[in-house]
Design a protein around this motif. Sequence first.
Motif, PDB file in Angstrom:
ATOM      1  N   LEU A  13       1.474  -0.675  -0.086  1.00 18.63           N
ATOM      2  CA  LEU A  13      -0.017   0.252   0.139  1.00 18.63           C
ATOM      3  C   LEU A  13       0.787   0.909  -0.022  1.00 18.63           C
ATOM      4  N   GLY A  14       2.374   1.578   0.933  1.00 20.88           N
ATOM      5  CA  GLY A  14       2.732   2.580   0.639  1.00 20.88           C
ATOM      6  C   GLY A  14       3.493   2.296  -0.457  1.00 20.88           C
ATOM      7  N   PHE A  15       4.055   1.311  -0.878  1.00 21.25           N
ATOM      8  CA  PHE A  15       4.275   1.641  -2.558  1.00 21.25           C
ATOM      9  C   PHE A  15       3.715   1.726  -3.297  1.00 21.25           C
ATOM     10  N   THR A  16       2.447   1.300  -3.244  1.00 22.89           N
ATOM     11  CA  THR A  16       1.238   2.231  -4.237  1.00 22.89           C
ATOM     12  C   THR A  16       0.974   3.442  -4.253  1.00 22.89           C
ATOM     13  N   TYR A  17       1.202   4.399  -3.092  1.00 24.44           N
ATOM     14  CA  TYR A  17       1.276   5.318  -3.418  1.00 24.44           C
ATOM     15  C   TYR A  17       2.410   6.055  -3.336  1.00 24.44           C
ATOM     16  N   LYS A  19       4.871   5.821  -5.919  1.00 26.47           N
ATOM     17  CA  LYS A  19       4.262   5.075  -7.115  1.00 26.47           C
ATOM     18  C   LYS A  19       3.570   6.317  -7.768  1.00 26.47           C
ATOM     19  N   ILE A  20       2.284   6.674  -6.854  1.00 25.80           N
ATOM     20  CA  ILE A  20       1.296   7.074  -7.510  1.00 25.80           C
ATOM     21  C   ILE A  20       1.873   9.178  -7.531  1.00 25.80           C
ATOM     22  N   GLN A  21       2.431   9.352  -6.310  1.00 20.51           N
ATOM     23  CA  GLN A  21       3.062  10.201  -6.058  1.00 20.51           C
ATOM     24  C   GLN A  21       4.005  10.603  -6.599  1.00 20.51           C
ATOM     25  N   MET A  41      -5.323  12.242  -9.899  1.00 20.96           N
ATOM     26  CA  MET A  41      -4.384  11.491  -8.685  1.00 20.96           C
ATOM     27  C   MET A  41      -3.884  12.189  -7.666  1.00 20.96           C
ATOM     28  N   GLU A  42      -4.762  13.292  -7.414  1.00 20.60           N
ATOM     29  CA  GLU A  42      -4.178  13.442  -6.365  1.00 20.60           C
ATOM     30  C   GLU A  42      -5.885  13.003  -5.496  1.00 20.60           C
ATOM     31  N   GLU A  43      -6.377  13.067  -5.821  1.00 21.31           N
ATOM     32  CA  GLU A  43      -8.248  12.066  -4.905  1.00 21.31           C
ATOM     33  C   GLU A  43      -7.743  11.127  -4.798  1.00 21.31           C
ATOM     34  N   THR A  44      -6.828   9.867  -5.370  1.00 20.25           N
ATOM     35  CA  THR A  44      -6.050   9.016  -5.792  1.00 20.25           C
ATOM     36  C   THR A  44      -5.610   8.842  -4.321  1.00 20.25           C
TER      37      THR A  44
END
Length: 95
Positions: A13-17, A19-21, A41-44
Amino acid sequence: MDDYTILRSQVLLGFTYAKIQASLDEIKTKHPTRTDLINSMEETLEHIQEVKLSWNQFEQEFRAMRQNGYRTELINLELKEENNRIKAEINAIRF
């Protein structure tokens, strides 16, 4: 659920966060007019942050419940042992 599964889920979950950031930062730099992507993306990221907070709360509650389960099991074993001892005493008195 074991500790490995819990830890792995948190890391993913942290890794996904992250990557999106990173993607969001890149889009903001290279395509600042793409507000549709930026806003989405900000909403995600907000949603993922909310899930991370909920998951952390879940983990704490799960660990507390597991600890309570262990304590209850220990008490149960102690009571069974005491029950067997009392039964033995009663049988000794009867005969």
